[in-house]
Design a protein around this motif. Sequence first.
Motif, PDB file in Angstrom:
ATOM      1  N   GLU A 140      23.754 -24.188 -16.649  1.00 55.09           N
ATOM      2  CA  GLU A 140      24.785 -24.242 -17.339  1.00 55.09           C
ATOM      3  C   GLU A 140      25.838 -23.198 -17.049  1.00 55.09           C
ATOM      4  O   GLU A 140      25.461 -22.240 -17.205  1.00 55.09           O
ATOM      5  N   GLY A 141      27.449 -23.635 -16.824  1.00 55.09           N
ATOM      6  CA  GLY A 141      28.548 -22.919 -16.406  1.00 55.09           C
ATOM      7  C   GLY A 141      29.076 -21.957 -17.563  1.00 55.09           C
ATOM      8  O   GLY A 141      29.280 -22.608 -18.743  1.00 55.09           O
ATOM      9  N   PRO A 142      29.682 -21.025 -17.023  1.00 54.53           N
ATOM     10  CA  PRO A 142      30.579 -20.372 -18.255  1.00 54.53           C
ATOM     11  C   PRO A 142      32.203 -21.386 -18.695  1.00 54.53           C
ATOM     12  O   PRO A 142      32.567 -22.050 -18.078  1.00 54.53           O
ATOM     13  N   GLU A 143      32.280 -21.075 -19.981  1.00 56.34           N
ATOM     14  CA  GLU A 143      33.885 -22.491 -20.237  1.00 56.34           C
ATOM     15  C   GLU A 143      34.780 -21.599 -19.594  1.00 56.34           C
ATOM     16  O   GLU A 143      34.971 -20.922 -18.954  1.00 56.34           O
ATOM     17  N   ARG A 144      35.647 -23.103 -19.370  1.00 59.54           N
ATOM     18  CA  ARG A 144      36.409 -23.728 -18.799  1.00 59.54           C
ATOM     19  C   ARG A 144      38.023 -23.365 -19.635  1.00 59.54           C
ATOM     20  O   ARG A 144      37.558 -24.205 -20.095  1.00 59.54           O
ATOM     21  N   GLU A 145      39.369 -23.770 -18.321  1.00 53.48           N
ATOM     22  CA  GLU A 145      40.433 -24.283 -19.592  1.00 53.48           C
ATOM     23  C   GLU A 145      41.166 -24.541 -18.578  1.00 53.48           C
ATOM     24  O   GLU A 145      41.545 -24.345 -17.442  1.00 53.48           O
ATOM     25  N   ASP A 146      41.907 -26.063 -18.415  1.00 50.02           N
ATOM     26  CA  ASP A 146      42.481 -26.775 -17.616  1.00 50.02           C
ATOM     27  C   ASP A 146      43.587 -27.487 -19.139  1.00 50.02           C
ATOM     28  O   ASP A 146      43.162 -28.547 -19.405  1.00 50.02           O
ATOM     29  N   GLY A 147      44.709 -27.445 -18.583  1.00 50.27           N
ATOM     30  CA  GLY A 147      45.512 -27.837 -19.277  1.00 50.27           C
ATOM     31  C   GLY A 147      44.983 -28.027 -21.133  1.00 50.27           C
ATOM     32  O   GLY A 147      45.692 -28.623 -22.120  1.00 50.27           O
ATOM     33  N   GLY A 148      44.976 -26.646 -21.550  1.00 49.22           N
ATOM     34  CA  GLY A 148      44.422 -26.609 -22.806  1.00 49.22           C
ATOM     35  C   GLY A 148      43.516 -27.662 -23.067  1.00 49.22           C
ATOM     36  O   GLY A 148      42.847 -27.012 -24.207  1.00 49.22           O
ATOM     37  N   VAL A 149      42.722 -27.516 -22.639  1.00 47.32           N
ATOM     38  CA  VAL A 149      41.516 -28.029 -22.847  1.00 47.32           C
ATOM     39  C   VAL A 149      39.779 -26.979 -22.088  1.00 47.32           C
ATOM     40  O   VAL A 149      39.878 -26.753 -21.035  1.00 47.32           O
ATOM     41  N   LYS A 150      39.668 -26.983 -22.861  1.00 40.87           N
ATOM     42  CA  LYS A 150      38.264 -25.577 -22.810  1.00 40.87           C
ATOM     43  C   LYS A 150      36.948 -26.490 -22.765  1.00 40.87           C
ATOM     44  O   LYS A 150      36.831 -27.362 -23.596  1.00 40.87           O
ATOM     45  N   PHE A 151      35.807 -26.516 -21.946  1.00 47.03           N
ATOM     46  CA  PHE A 151      35.309 -27.083 -21.036  1.00 47.03           C
ATOM     47  C   PHE A 151      34.022 -26.557 -20.430  1.00 47.03           C
ATOM     48  O   PHE A 151      34.638 -25.560 -20.095  1.00 47.03           O
ATOM     49  N   ARG A 152      33.010 -26.799 -20.263  1.00 44.17           N
ATOM     50  CA  ARG A 152      31.674 -25.654 -19.846  1.00 44.17           C
ATOM     51  C   ARG A 152      31.062 -27.167 -18.896  1.00 44.17           C
ATOM     52  O   ARG A 152      30.570 -28.296 -19.714  1.00 44.17           O
ATOM     53  N   TYR A 153      30.780 -26.991 -18.006  1.00 45.42           N
ATOM     54  CA  TYR A 153      29.529 -27.290 -17.289  1.00 45.42           C
ATOM     55  C   TYR A 153      28.124 -27.060 -17.554  1.00 45.42           C
ATOM     56  O   TYR A 153      27.534 -26.804 -17.668  1.00 45.42           O
ATOM     57  N   VAL A 154      27.198 -28.721 -17.780  1.00 41.40           N
ATOM     58  CA  VAL A 154      25.988 -28.335 -17.762  1.00 41.40           C
ATOM     59  C   VAL A 154      25.214 -29.674 -17.302  1.00 41.40           C
ATOM     60  O   VAL A 154      25.507 -30.905 -17.164  1.00 41.40           O
ATOM     61  N   THR A 155      23.917 -29.446 -15.844  1.00 42.09           N
ATOM     62  CA  THR A 155      23.333 -30.137 -16.098  1.00 42.09           C
ATOM     63  C   THR A 155      22.156 -30.419 -16.798  1.00 42.09           C
ATOM     64  O   THR A 155      20.940 -28.922 -16.897  1.00 42.09           O
ATOM     65  N   TYR A 156      21.669 -31.738 -16.888  1.00 39.66           N
ATOM     66  CA  TYR A 156      20.496 -31.926 -17.557  1.00 39.66           C
ATOM     67  C   TYR A 156      19.022 -32.316 -16.597  1.00 39.66           C
ATOM     68  O   TYR A 156      19.764 -33.213 -15.685  1.00 39.66           O
ATOM     69  N   LYS A 157      17.901 -32.353 -16.387  1.00 44.19           N
ATOM     70  CA  LYS A 157      17.125 -32.558 -15.837  1.00 44.19           C
ATOM     71  C   LYS A 157      16.520 -33.338 -16.941  1.00 44.19           C
ATOM     72  O   LYS A 157      16.005 -32.916 -17.826  1.00 44.19           O
ATOM     73  N   ARG A 158      15.323 -34.363 -16.036  1.00 50.10           N
ATOM     74  CA  ARG A 158      14.384 -34.713 -17.542  1.00 50.10           C
ATOM     75  C   ARG A 158      13.250 -33.700 -17.183  1.00 50.10           C
ATOM     76  O   ARG A 158      12.972 -33.404 -15.972  1.00 50.10           O
ATOM     77  N   ALA A 159      12.772 -33.608 -18.023  1.00 48.31           N
ATOM     78  CA  ALA A 159      11.062 -33.328 -18.572  1.00 48.31           C
ATOM     79  C   ALA A 159      10.309 -33.734 -17.613  1.00 48.31           C
ATOM     80  O   ALA A 159       9.717 -34.207 -17.923  1.00 48.31           O
TER      81      ALA A 159
END
Length: 159
Positions: A140-159
């Motif tokens: 899970e990456g840090p919160e980012r902002e681009d064009g006024g939109v806040k988001f973060r990158y999150v990677t999921y794996k099958r357990a």
Amino acid sequence: MNMIAAVDQNWAIGKDGDQLVYIPEDLKRFKALTTGHPVILGRKTLATFPGGRPLKGRRNLILSQSAGFAPEGAEVFRDLSALLAAAPEDSFVIGGASVYAALLEKCDTIYLTKISGHYPKADCFFPNLDARPEWRVVEEGPEREDGGVKFRYVTYKRA
């Protein structure tokens, strides 16, 4: 097989046949992750691309039951089993909602862009991975902002 999507806090992915929001930084990440790999998508998702044309630098595998639908530069599959037989393991499922739902159990890694906030008029949703015990967050990456939109990158794996 992999999936990639952008979701809001309610797991919404679209409204009226289009993405909720376009984030330039996220589009660059999408291109970097998927270029050189086959992409699996539905007919409606293809229609949202510039000119309704397949993505360059990727083998475009389209799941569609629309008779006569045969865009140049793409391979169209009328049923899921035929698509699965043709799709290599390094494929990325890129949408829309029905294609995500149909192929979720075939994937082992999901790259999400989690958009802060929610879009109450959304009409397409991604499966809620947090409510499924077979999926776990591995990055899970840090919160980012681009064009006024806040988001973060999150990677999921099958357990």
